[in-house]
Scaffold this active site. Structure first.
Site, PDB file in Angstrom:
ATOM      1  CE  LYS A 293      -4.015  -1.541   2.152  1.00 17.87           C
ATOM      2  NZ  LYS A 293      -5.073  -1.384   2.951  1.00 17.87           N
TER       3      LYS A 293
ATOM      4  CG  ASP B 274      -8.248   0.811   3.537  1.00 17.21           C
ATOM      5  OD1 ASP B 274      -9.188  -0.105   3.216  1.00 17.21           O
ATOM      6  OD2 ASP B 274      -7.016   0.398   3.802  1.00 17.21           O
TER       7      ASP B 274
END
Ligand code: ATR
Length: 290
Positions: free
Chosen positions: A77, A113
């Protein structure tokens, strides 16, 4: 490659989830469920195991590898954030990318997220009181997304508790948000007056120690949520339920974070349904809701 194969490849909307390891990822289950449900033609969503040393090149060459987009999971990420020149507001704030889309200007890194966390919270506890402080336990990547999203949602006091205080202080500085950092030893003292308690640590996850926290200090209207979803009802959520507090489990965050990516790649805003939830629970070996 024949001309027909080339045309077919050009028409196929191919997306992958890249990680190392990637086997455990449930993203293909979610996206392939929606691909079928909405009848998206020529769409493929697959797992791609990408070693850390290959991550940068894979991300840069995503389109040449035949993909219109990707999900990015551990440990790539932050690499995706560094490699991609264009990022959305949340990815820039958090310093991590979990979704890549192809735009007119090229590849763009996004972070969904925080969206997933808030959407799940709103679904499970619509009347959660955002005017009260939120207590966040943990200072990893998930905590960054949760805190950034809470701020965008209008929560103006976040109490951050982490075992390694320095990491919590770095998080607060990186996000440039006025986060109150509290020592791990004083975690019980962070609870009075809170409207929300979020566990983003790995404590309570299957195979890990449970979280040692005295939640009797939480107000009766407080909402307790855990981003750990295996087990679905963590010892923290169990204790909160026993105390009569409203709880929200972490599975919905996983499901909701997938929504913006699917919409960007395939042009349909997908629904997080009970059927989808049951599908994932079944994959986890849970046949019925607890
Ligand atoms: P993620 O990116 O998914 O949030 P992570 O970066 O591994 O995961 O973060 C895990 C979190 O759980 C961290 O806040 C970690 O605390 P440290 O920053 O001190 O490492 C927390 N954590 C893990 N094991 C813990 C334990 N035994 N006691 C307290 N906190 C723990």
């Amino acid at each position: 490659m024949s001309e027909t194969d080339k045309t077919k490849r050009a028409e196929t909307k191919r997306v992958c989830v890249m990680g190392w390891p990637v086997e455990h990822s449930r993203s293909p289950l979610i996206h392939n469920y929606w691909i079928e449900k909405y009848g998206i033609e020529n769409a493929v969503y697959e797992k791609r195991a990408v070693k850390p040393e290959e991550a940068e090149e894979t991300i840069r060459n995503l389109n040449d590898l035949g993909y219109i987009g990707a999900n990015v999971t551990v440990p790539h990420k932050e690499t995706a954030y560094q490699v991609l020149p264009r990022r959305d507001r949340m990815a820039s704030r958090i310093g991590a990318v979990n979704t890549i889309v192809t735009t007119e200007d090229g590849l763009e890194g996004r972070n969904t997220d925080g969206y997933g966390f808030i959407a799940n919270l709103k679904e499970g506890a619509p009347d959660w009181d955002r005017s009260k402080p939120a207590v966040v336990l943990g200072a990893g990547g998930a905590a960054r997304a949760v805190i950034a999203a809470l701020w965008e949602e209008g929560v103006n006091e976040v109490r951050l508790v982490n075992r390694t205080k320095l990491r919590a202080e770095k998080l607060a500085a990186d996000l440039s948000l006025p986060v109150l950092v509290i020592d791990w030893e004083n975690r019980n003292a962070a609870l009075p007056g809170a409207g929300l308690l979020v566990n983003t640590t790995s404590l309570g996850m299957e195979g890990n120690d449970p979280l040692d926290l005295d939640i009797s200090k939480l107000p009766a209207e407080a909402v307790v949520t855990d981003i750990v979803y295996s087990p679905l009802i963590t010892p923290l959520l169990e204790a909160a339920r026993k105390q009569g507090l409203k709880t929200v489990d972490g599975l919905g965050m996983l499901l909701h974070q997938a929504v913006p990516g699917f919409e960007a790649w395939f042009g349909v805003h997908p629904e997080v349904t009970d059927e989808l939830r049951r599908l994932i629970l079944k994959d986890m070996g849970i046949e019925e809701e607890t």
